[in-house]
Write a protein that holds these residues in place. Structure first.
Motif, PDB file in Angstrom:
ATOM      1  N   GLU A   1       0.829  -1.208   0.000  1.00 24.93           N
ATOM      2  CA  GLU A   1       0.000   0.000   0.000  1.00 24.93           C
ATOM      3  C   GLU A   1       0.862   1.255   0.000  1.00 24.93           C
ATOM      4  OE1 GLU A   1      -3.200   0.044   2.887  1.00 24.93           O
ATOM      5  OE2 GLU A   1      -2.999  -2.130   3.101  1.00 24.93           O
ATOM      6  N   TRP A   2       0.298   2.318  -0.556  1.00 22.87           N
ATOM      7  CA  TRP A   2       0.923   3.636  -0.496  1.00 22.87           C
ATOM      8  C   TRP A   2       0.282   4.380   0.672  1.00 22.87           C
ATOM      9  CZ3 TRP A   2       5.078   4.973  -3.321  1.00 22.87           C
ATOM     10  CH2 TRP A   2       5.396   4.173  -4.420  1.00 22.87           C
ATOM     11  N   LEU A   3       0.992   4.486   1.782  1.00 22.09           N
ATOM     12  CA  LEU A   3       0.445   5.115   2.982  1.00 22.09           C
ATOM     13  C   LEU A   3       0.686   6.622   2.944  1.00 22.09           C
ATOM     14  CD1 LEU A   3       1.526   2.594   5.772  1.00 22.09           C
ATOM     15  CD2 LEU A   3      -0.541   2.591   4.346  1.00 22.09           C
ATOM     16  N   THR A   4      -0.338   7.377   3.299  1.00 23.67           N
ATOM     17  CA  THR A   4      -0.228   8.837   3.305  1.00 23.67           C
ATOM     18  C   THR A   4       0.320   9.334   4.633  1.00 23.67           C
ATOM     19  OG1 THR A   4      -2.450   9.233   4.178  1.00 23.67           O
ATOM     20  CG2 THR A   4      -2.234   9.009   1.759  1.00 23.67           C
ATOM     21  N   SER A   5       0.888  10.524   4.585  1.00 19.86           N
ATOM     22  CA  SER A   5       1.411  11.135   5.809  1.00 19.86           C
ATOM     23  C   SER A   5       0.280  11.405   6.797  1.00 19.86           C
ATOM     24  CB  SER A   5       2.172  12.422   5.489  1.00 19.86           C
ATOM     25  OG  SER A   5       1.363  13.332   4.792  1.00 19.86           O
ATOM     26  N   GLU A   6      -0.904  11.723   6.298  1.00 18.94           N
ATOM     27  CA  GLU A   6      -2.043  11.966   7.183  1.00 18.94           C
ATOM     28  C   GLU A   6      -2.423  10.693   7.930  1.00 18.94           C
ATOM     29  OE1 GLU A   6      -1.964  12.933   3.971  1.00 18.94           O
ATOM     30  OE2 GLU A   6      -1.857  15.114   4.241  1.00 18.94           O
ATOM     31  N   TRP A   7      -2.445   9.566   7.220  1.00 24.24           N
ATOM     32  CA  TRP A   7      -2.800   8.299   7.849  1.00 24.24           C
ATOM     33  C   TRP A   7      -1.756   7.925   8.900  1.00 24.24           C
ATOM     34  CZ3 TRP A   7      -0.929   3.410   8.599  1.00 24.24           C
ATOM     35  CH2 TRP A   7      -1.861   2.466   9.037  1.00 24.24           C
ATOM     36  N   MET A   8      -0.470   8.047   8.548  1.00 18.39           N
ATOM     37  CA  MET A   8       0.598   7.718   9.503  1.00 18.39           C
ATOM     38  C   MET A   8       0.557   8.650  10.706  1.00 18.39           C
ATOM     39  SD  MET A   8       3.812   6.592   7.112  1.00 18.39           S
ATOM     40  CE  MET A   8       3.539   7.565   5.646  1.00 18.39           C
ATOM     41  N   ALA A   9       0.287   9.926  10.464  1.00 19.95           N
ATOM     42  CA  ALA A   9       0.211  10.895  11.568  1.00 19.95           C
ATOM     43  C   ALA A   9      -0.884  10.508  12.549  1.00 19.95           C
ATOM     44  CB  ALA A   9      -0.034  12.295  11.021  1.00 19.95           C
ATOM     45  N   GLY A  10      -1.980   9.925  12.049  1.00 18.60           N
ATOM     46  CA  GLY A  10      -3.051   9.468  12.932  1.00 18.60           C
ATOM     47  C   GLY A  10      -2.596   8.344  13.843  1.00 18.60           C
ATOM     48  N   SER A  11      -1.768   7.460  13.334  1.00 16.62           N
ATOM     49  CA  SER A  11      -1.249   6.366  14.156  1.00 16.62           C
ATOM     50  C   SER A  11      -0.265   6.874  15.214  1.00 16.62           C
ATOM     51  CB  SER A  11      -0.555   5.324  13.274  1.00 16.62           C
ATOM     52  OG  SER A  11       0.056   4.322  14.061  1.00 16.62           O
ATOM     53  N   ILE A  12       0.574   7.829  14.799  1.00 15.27           N
ATOM     54  CA  ILE A  12       1.606   8.364  15.708  1.00 15.27           C
ATOM     55  C   ILE A  12       1.016   9.426  16.631  1.00 15.27           C
ATOM     56  CG2 ILE A  12       3.900   9.426  15.808  1.00 15.27           C
ATOM     57  CD1 ILE A  12       4.299   8.394  12.896  1.00 15.27           C
ATOM     58  N   ASN A  13      -0.109  10.002  16.223  1.00 14.80           N
ATOM     59  CA  ASN A  13      -0.772  11.083  16.947  1.00 14.80           C
ATOM     60  C   ASN A  13       0.080  12.355  16.960  1.00 14.80           C
ATOM     61  OD1 ASN A  13      -3.078  12.068  18.164  1.00 14.80           O
ATOM     62  ND2 ASN A  13      -2.405  11.540  20.227  1.00 14.80           N
ATOM     63  N   ILE A  14       0.566  12.702  15.758  1.00 12.57           N
ATOM     64  CA  ILE A  14       1.334  13.934  15.580  1.00 12.57           C
ATOM     65  C   ILE A  14       0.841  14.636  14.317  1.00 12.57           C
ATOM     66  CG2 ILE A  14       3.411  13.106  16.762  1.00 12.57           C
ATOM     67  CD1 ILE A  14       4.666  12.566  14.023  1.00 12.57           C
ATOM     68  N   ASN A  15       1.343  15.825  14.082  1.00  8.38           N
ATOM     69  CA  ASN A  15       0.982  16.611  12.915  1.00  8.38           C
ATOM     70  C   ASN A  15       1.560  15.962  11.652  1.00  8.38           C
ATOM     71  OD1 ASN A  15       1.185  18.767  10.858  1.00  8.38           O
ATOM     72  ND2 ASN A  15       0.443  20.074  12.514  1.00  8.38           N
ATOM     73  N   PRO A  16       0.780  15.882  10.563  1.00  8.35           N
ATOM     74  CA  PRO A  16       1.285  15.297   9.316  1.00  8.35           C
ATOM     75  C   PRO A  16       2.534  15.994   8.761  1.00  8.35           C
ATOM     76  CG  PRO A  16      -1.089  15.575   9.196  1.00  8.35           C
ATOM     77  CD  PRO A  16      -0.637  16.231  10.471  1.00  8.35           C
ATOM     78  N   VAL A  17       2.713  17.255   9.087  1.00 13.00           N
ATOM     79  CA  VAL A  17       3.901  17.988   8.630  1.00 13.00           C
ATOM     80  C   VAL A  17       5.170  17.337   9.195  1.00 13.00           C
ATOM     81  CG1 VAL A  17       5.121  20.206   8.760  1.00 13.00           C
ATOM     82  CG2 VAL A  17       2.667  20.157   8.311  1.00 13.00           C
TER      83      VAL A  17
END
Length: 136
Positions: free
Chosen positions: A22-38
């Motif tokens: 899968e191509w994971l987005t920064s927004e999706w990963m940020a949700g898992s880490i609970n940080i800003n996508p930036v």
């Protein structure tokens, strides 16, 4: 390393390893880490420069590992994001007249170098896949 860059990078790499097709987005990963996508995008850029991930832009964009998780070591991730010595920083201006102050940074350099070697060797024996398998 007195920050969360390594932990964030390992989190990102683990997410990518668990979804290799899968191509994971920064927004999706940020949700898992609970940080800003930036922040995720900044670390993705560093990981891409290190050759650990590939990414693509656009609607179908995202990130993937550049090679199999078995082939990526935790030490590669550490080296990509490392920005300070494990033991911290040396004092900038020790007293050159003091017998300790005059030579302390030279002796600390040896400690720092040896400690970094130990950390890299330890992490180099662990693959991303071995780490990721803990989450099954």
């Amino acid at each position: 390393m007195n920050n969360t860059r390594f932990a964030t990078a390992v989190h990102i790499m683990t997410l990518l390893a668990k979804s290799p097709q899968e191509w994971l987005t920064s927004e999706w990963m940020a949700g898992s880490i609970n940080i800003n996508p930036v922040i995720v995008r900044k670390e993705l850029s560093v990981l891409r420069e290190a050759g650990l991930i590939v990414s693509r832009q656009g609607k179908e964009g995202g990130a993937q590992l550049s090679r199999n998780a078995e082939e990526i070591t935790i030490s590669e991730i550490y080296s990509a994001v490392k920005n300070t010595d494990v033991l911290g920083k040396k004092n900038q201006n020790p007293n050159p007249v003091c017998s300790v102050g005059r030579d302390i940074n030279d002796h600390l350099n040896n400690l720092f170098t040896e400690t970094d070697k130990l950390v890299l060797n330890f992490l180099g024996n662990k693959s991303l896949k071995e780490f990721t398998d803990q989450f099954e």
